[in-house]
Write a protein that holds these residues in place. Structure first.
Motif, mmCIF file in Angstrom:
data_model
loop_
_atom_site.group_PDB
_atom_site.id
_atom_site.type_symbol
_atom_site.label_atom_id
_atom_site.label_comp_id
_atom_site.label_asym_id
_atom_site.label_seq_id
_atom_site.Cartn_x
_atom_site.Cartn_y
_atom_site.Cartn_z
ATOM 1 N N UNK A 1 0.851 -1.193 0.000
ATOM 2 C CA UNK A 1 0.000 0.000 0.000
ATOM 3 C C UNK A 1 0.877 1.229 0.000
ATOM 4 N N UNK A 2 0.449 2.214 -0.768
ATOM 5 C CA UNK A 2 1.257 3.396 -0.927
ATOM 6 C C UNK A 2 0.473 4.603 -0.423
ATOM 7 N N UNK A 3 0.849 5.054 0.777
ATOM 8 C CA UNK A 3 0.164 6.185 1.385
ATOM 9 C C UNK A 3 0.140 7.384 0.449
ATOM 10 N N UNK A 4 1.308 7.672 -0.133
ATOM 11 C CA UNK A 4 1.432 8.891 -0.933
ATOM 12 C C UNK A 4 0.482 8.867 -2.121
ATOM 13 N N UNK A 5 0.430 7.742 -2.851
ATOM 14 C CA UNK A 5 -0.421 7.773 -4.036
ATOM 15 C C UNK A 5 -1.898 7.729 -3.649
ATOM 16 N N UNK A 6 -2.192 7.203 -2.459
ATOM 17 C CA UNK A 6 -3.583 7.219 -2.004
ATOM 18 C C UNK A 6 -4.042 8.633 -1.715
ATOM 19 N N UNK A 7 -3.164 9.421 -1.087
ATOM 20 C CA UNK A 7 -3.574 10.764 -0.701
ATOM 21 C C UNK A 7 -3.301 11.809 -1.768
ATOM 22 N N UNK A 8 -2.664 11.389 -2.853
ATOM 23 C CA UNK A 8 -2.337 12.351 -3.898
ATOM 24 C C UNK A 8 -3.603 12.802 -4.622
ATOM 25 N N UNK A 9 -4.683 12.048 -4.461
ATOM 26 C CA UNK A 9 -5.944 12.483 -5.047
ATOM 27 C C UNK A 9 -6.127 11.964 -6.457
ATOM 28 N N UNK A 10 -7.298 12.271 -7.024
ATOM 29 C CA UNK A 10 -7.714 11.652 -8.278
ATOM 30 C C UNK A 10 -6.792 11.898 -9.468
ATOM 31 N N UNK A 11 -6.333 13.105 -9.686
ATOM 32 C CA UNK A 11 -5.564 13.326 -10.905
ATOM 33 C C UNK A 11 -4.092 13.542 -10.598
ATOM 34 N N UNK A 12 -3.569 12.700 -9.724
ATOM 35 C CA UNK A 12 -2.190 12.900 -9.293
ATOM 36 C C UNK A 12 -1.199 12.561 -10.392
ATOM 37 N N UNK A 13 -0.211 13.405 -10.545
ATOM 38 C CA UNK A 13 0.882 13.086 -11.454
ATOM 39 C C UNK A 13 1.986 12.449 -10.624
ATOM 40 N N UNK A 14 2.950 11.858 -11.300
ATOM 41 C CA UNK A 14 4.060 11.215 -10.597
ATOM 42 C C UNK A 14 4.773 12.225 -9.698
ATOM 43 N N UNK A 15 4.883 13.485 -10.182
ATOM 44 C CA UNK A 15 5.594 14.494 -9.386
ATOM 45 C C UNK A 15 4.846 14.788 -8.092
ATOM 46 N N UNK B 1 15.333 6.574 4.316
ATOM 47 C CA UNK B 1 15.543 5.172 4.690
ATOM 48 C C UNK B 1 14.813 4.827 5.999
ATOM 49 N N UNK B 2 14.454 3.557 6.136
ATOM 50 C CA UNK B 2 13.648 3.112 7.279
ATOM 51 C C UNK B 2 14.244 3.477 8.642
ATOM 52 N N UNK B 3 15.556 3.202 8.871
ATOM 53 C CA UNK B 3 16.102 3.542 10.199
ATOM 54 C C UNK B 3 15.907 5.017 10.534
ATOM 55 N N UNK B 4 16.080 5.876 9.524
ATOM 56 C CA UNK B 4 15.903 7.305 9.779
ATOM 57 C C UNK B 4 14.453 7.608 10.137
ATOM 58 N N UNK B 5 13.511 6.982 9.385
ATOM 59 C CA UNK B 5 12.097 7.179 9.700
ATOM 60 C C UNK B 5 11.800 6.746 11.126
ATOM 61 N N UNK B 6 12.388 5.605 11.508
ATOM 62 C CA UNK B 6 12.139 5.094 12.849
ATOM 63 C C UNK B 6 12.696 6.046 13.897
ATOM 64 N N UNK B 7 13.898 6.539 13.637
ATOM 65 C CA UNK B 7 14.529 7.461 14.568
ATOM 66 C C UNK B 7 13.658 8.707 14.757
ATOM 67 N N UNK B 8 13.153 9.250 13.629
ATOM 68 C CA UNK B 8 12.296 10.427 13.710
ATOM 69 C C UNK B 8 11.033 10.127 14.510
ATOM 70 N N UNK B 9 10.494 8.929 14.256
ATOM 71 C CA UNK B 9 9.263 8.544 14.941
ATOM 72 C C UNK B 9 9.489 8.481 16.449
ATOM 73 N N UNK B 10 10.589 7.834 16.853
ATOM 74 C CA UNK B 10 10.857 7.664 18.280
ATOM 75 C C UNK B 10 11.150 9.015 18.935
ATOM 76 N N UNK B 11 11.902 9.869 18.233
ATOM 77 C CA UNK B 11 12.192 11.193 18.792
ATOM 78 C C UNK B 11 10.886 11.958 19.029
ATOM 79 N N UNK B 12 10.014 11.914 18.046
ATOM 80 C CA UNK B 12 8.738 12.617 18.182
ATOM 81 C C UNK B 12 7.933 12.020 19.332
ATOM 82 N N UNK B 13 7.979 10.703 19.432
ATOM 83 C CA UNK B 13 7.224 9.995 20.468
ATOM 84 C C UNK B 13 7.704 10.425 21.852
ATOM 85 N N UNK C 1 7.944 12.335 4.588
ATOM 86 C CA UNK C 1 9.208 11.724 5.001
ATOM 87 C C UNK C 1 9.296 10.263 4.628
ATOM 88 N N UNK C 2 8.441 9.807 3.711
ATOM 89 C CA UNK C 2 8.422 8.379 3.365
ATOM 90 C C UNK C 2 9.529 8.012 2.371
#
Lengths: 336, 530
Positions: free
Chosen positions: A31-45, A59-71, A55-56
């Protein structure tokens, strides 16, 4: 007190595990969050732009680090499906779920425990058969079916129940928030009209959920009562000529309570998260449907926030139950 | 703003004379509308990234645009729809296209924002600048009408505003009436933006508009309450003073609410429920064929078995059109098969195919005598309609030697799956806001390969016709090009149209003034409750 602290400390590794696992699970899901929320006429850009904004693309470790810091700073992230901070959503919705679940649990206990005891005491009587029927029905009828059936009969056909529009009628206003539980808040505000209105709104969902919770409680009450009733000390009590009422309520029931308590704890935490279908049918703004909606939309933050909240609640609940054990049965006190 | 305004009113409360409160009586139930829908807005800013479908409704009701679509009465007299080239002024009192056709000048009405400040040309400029620079859907939609750069927008004086065109494009003016180029109170937004020049976070949670309604309370996922802006001058003052929209996830509950008469309007029921409601006759169902929209089965023309046009035609001949219309759409659609004449400029229009198994089988025999095994994907979010469709298609294709495996893809993955462009067959529903055939073809069959060109159809000849029709000013040439690309699509069938969907809304019989808009969200401004 020390016990409580130790137990809470002991829960920390479990919570850390929950954080890591939910993070990984939500990322592994297809599942791709970005393309789901990009709306009906989304272009690749524009999809790429959203991905970067969320922030998707990191890399995963960085995402995790950001998540934990925010938490650590108390931020659970933003929900894309509601557009609000997850923490705000959960605090707004958790009371709705808790109120529904508590009421359903009380209703279920009020029926299931006496029924279980009666069935155990008078094995093979009509009470025992009734208990069996209720238990089977409660387990075998899917919640959404019972919910829809109740709506159909009591709202649609008979018109006894108010419109299933959520916690309150569209034209009523919510009581000032103290606990978030409308019944409690309206009583605190002395607003009997709102109290009655929200009680009426709750009746059908509580009945639906209560019927579902009835089964395990009645089963366990009956089973554990049977075990206790055949124990030696009950025979002694009976032989000593104590009245049956005294034997059953004071000796047997108190001893039979332990497994019932355990089940209650499990049923409560299970209901809290699992009443999604009831929430859907009755438009009840609770946390279960919130998490499921988010999951369908691959909206990570609410799912993670939901699982974390549930984990914390579960830890607290288990602690409370263990402490209750001590009150019910001194032998179960943890001093070793 | 909720908290702040609440605080402000709480502070001010002791000083407001009781009399004032008594004079403006609370809206009665007759002036209050209760609408139930599956889910409500996830933002109050339709230009913002990630705004969901219902946010269009906030744009329609709480904001004004320069232009709006003129109401065109529906045949049954149950309300109005729109025609893409029939516009009237909303914030614009009048407008004029320059004699060289390369700019348009708008004279603004004397209108006021909810804040009380007068709407000026610089607010319009700020708002349109924002739409073309914010990125995401808003910017894509603006570009669809050749509105691409901030330099195109000029605030001539306080009440005169000009748009310089990049090229002559018939879609520029209609694109000003959709739900993207709405006008913000730029001073209020910038003041609260907190360093963000486009105040994205603040506008997501607050309305800063001049529209006919204000948002009184917004609880995402629960309800949104709109109250009338009594000072609205950009149109006839709505008769409804308060609109409550509740999010009711279960369609069965939404149906029960409308049938019992507790809800005034129910949005988004499955087609079967609408059919039942019409037959029961207790409530009014207004069904509008959605302009420029189709349910289609796209066949991948770039990879897999359907690169062979004969197999695509075979599927078109084998499609169980009538059964799909009855068992999946329950008659709530316009047939798109069985045309006998030549292609016209109407869109959508029926294709010249019928269910003719013998012909289909013959084509498969020619192209793939051994038969074909393939997969068909559909969106789980649209499963009420798409699943029975898929099953019927699978059943119908088996006897002609095409074995279909069905794949139900969860909502969040479906777009991703379409973007991969590898699925041999996909059921999809596309609707273009700007109701022109060249617009539909541009998204669905053009070589630029947008996400909606699910077939990955590439044909330079088709591109040439689409581009020519898109920008020509000559009606004869337009007619020729459109007919040429439509008949090319009929021959080549990169996608098989199944039906044009009806947009159904159930309402009580005392509800009038229904207005259908390209965004399909309810327009509270014209609704009446008798």
């Amino acid at each position: 007190m020390r016990t409580v602290l130790l137990r809470l400390l002991g829960a920390l590794p479990a919570l850390a595990g929950v954080i890591l696992v939910t993070f990984l699970l939500t990322r592994v899901l297809p599942g791709d969050t970005a393309s789901y929320f990009a709306g009906p006429t989304a272009s690749a850009e524009s999809i790429a732009q959203i991905r970067a904004e969320l922030g998707l693309d990191r890399p995963l470790p960085e995402q995790f680090f950001r998540y934990v810091t925010a938490l650590a700073q108390g931020h659970l992230g933003m929900s894309l499906t509601t557009g609000q901070p997850v923490l705000a959503d959960l605090t707004a919705r958790l009371p709705a779920s808790v109120e529904l679940t508590l009421a359903a649990l009380l209703l279920a206990m009020g029926i299931a425990i006496p029924l279980g005891i009666l069935a155990a005491v008078k094995q093979g009587s009509w009470a025992d058969h009734l208990c069996r029927i209720v238990v089977t029905a409660g387990v075998s009828l899917p919640v959404f079916f019972t919910g829809l059936l109740l709506v159909y009969v009591f709202y649609f056909i008979l018109g006894w129940s108010p419109a299933p529009l959520g916690r309150l009628d569209a034209f009523a206003s919510a009581p000032p928030t103290v606990t978030g539980l409308y019944l409690v808040d309206s009583l605190l505000a002395g607003d009997m009209e709102t109290f009655r209105a929200s009680l009426a709104q709750m009746a059908l969902p509580v009945a639906t959920l209560g019927l579902f919770a009835l089964a395990p409680i009645a089963r366990i009450s009956r089973g554990s009562m049977l075990a206790v009733l055949s124990a030696d000390f009950v025979r002694t009590a009976r032989a000593s000529g104590l009245s049956p009422r005294y034997v059953i309520l004071t000796y047997a029931f108190r001893n039979a309570m332990l497994p019932v308590l355990t089940t209650l704890g499990m049923v409560f935490s299970f209901l809290l998260g699992a009443n999604v279908l009831v929430e859907k049918v009755f438009a009840w703004p609770g946390v279960g449907s919130y998490a499921v909606e988010a999951l369908i939309a691959s909206d990570f933050a609410p799912v993670q926030g939901f699982v974390l909240t549930m984990a914390i609640l579960y830890v607290l609940l288990n602690l409370a139950i263990d402490l209750l054990y001590g009150l019910v049965d001194p032998r179960a006190r943890m001093d070793a | 703003m909720h908290r702040r305004s609440l605080l402000a009113s709480a502070l001010a409360a002791p000083f407001v004379p009781k009399l004032a409160a008594a004079q403006t009586a609370a809206p009665s139930r007759r002036e209050t509308l209760l609408l139930v829908q599956e889910y409500g807005p996830n933002s109050l800013d339709m230009q913002g990234i990630g705004s969901a479908q219902p946010v269009n409704g906030v744009s329609v009701n709480c904001y004004d645009r320069l232009l709006r679509f003129k109401p065109v009465p529906l045949p049954g007299g149950d309300g109005s729809t729109f025609k893409i080239d029939q516009l009237e002024g909303e914030l614009a009192e009048s407008w004029q296209v320059a004699s060289d056709g390369m700019s348009a000048t708008f004279r603004l009405r004397e209108a006021k924002f909810h804040s009380g400040r007068a709407v000026s040309a610089k607010d319009v400029k700020w708002s349109l600048d924002r739409a073309v620079s914010i990125g995401g859907f808003a910017t894509t939609q603006m570009a669809a009408g050749s509105l691409e750069k901030a330099e195109q927008f000029v605030a001539v004086d306080d009440r005169t505003f000009r748009i310089d065109f990049l090229r002559r494009d018939k879609m520029t003016l209609p694109n000003l009436a959709v739900t993207i180029p709405f006008v913000f109170d730029s001073e209020l937004a910038q003041r609260n933006g907190g360093g963000d020049p486009w105040a994205k976070e603040w506008l997501k949670n607050n309305v800063a508009g001049s529209g006919a309604f204000r948002v009184e309370s917004w609880k995402p996922g629960v309800e949104t309450i709109y109250v009338r802006n009594d000072d609205w001058t950009s149109g006839t003052l709505p008769t409804l003073r308060r609109v409550i929209t509740r999010d009711i996830p279960s369609p069965s509950t939404r149906r029960a609410l409308i049938e019992r008469g507790d809800a005034d309007i129910s949005y988004g029921l499955p087609p079967k429920d609408f059919k039942d409601l019409i037959e029961a006759g207790k409530v009014k169902v207004v069904g509008v064929p959605v302009p420029n929209a189709l349910w289609t089965v796209a066949l991948n023309a770039a990879t897999g078995p359907f690169t062979d046009v004969r197999l695509r035609q075979a599927v078109a001949w084998a499609m169980p059109y009538e059964k799909i219309m009855q068992a999946s759409l329950f008659g709530r659609g316009v047939p798109m098969w069985g045309a006998t004449g030549e292609a016209t400029t109407a869109w959508p229009q029926p294709y010249p195919y019928n269910t003719d198994i013998a012909r289909a089988r013959a084509l498969v025999q020619q192209a793939a005598p051994g038969g074909v095994t393939t997969t068909l994907i559909f969106d789980a979010g649209a499963a009420t309609i798409a699943e029975p469709m898929a099953v019927l298609i699978k059943e119908a294709l088996a006897p002609i030697g095409i074995t279909v495996e069905l794949q139900k893809i969860p909502g969040a993955n479906f777009r991703g799956e379409l973007n991969k462009k590898t699925a041999p067959m996909a059921i999809n529903r596309f609707g273009g806001w700007l109701d022109y055939p060249d617009y539909y073809f541009f998204w669905n069959y053009h070589g630029n390969n947008s996400i909606f060109n699910i077939s990955s159809y590439q044909n330079p000849e088709m591109d040439k016709l689409i581009d020519a029709a898109r920008f020509t000013a000559d009606p004869a040439e337009y007619k020729r090009d459109v007919e040429a690309f439509v008949s090319m699509a009929m021959r080549e069938v990169p996608a098989i149209p199944l039906a044009q969907p009806l947009h159904d809304v159930a309402m009580q019989k005392n509800i009038g003034g229904y207005q259908f808009l390209p965004s399909r969200e309810p327009d509270f401004r014209s609704l009446t409750k008798g």
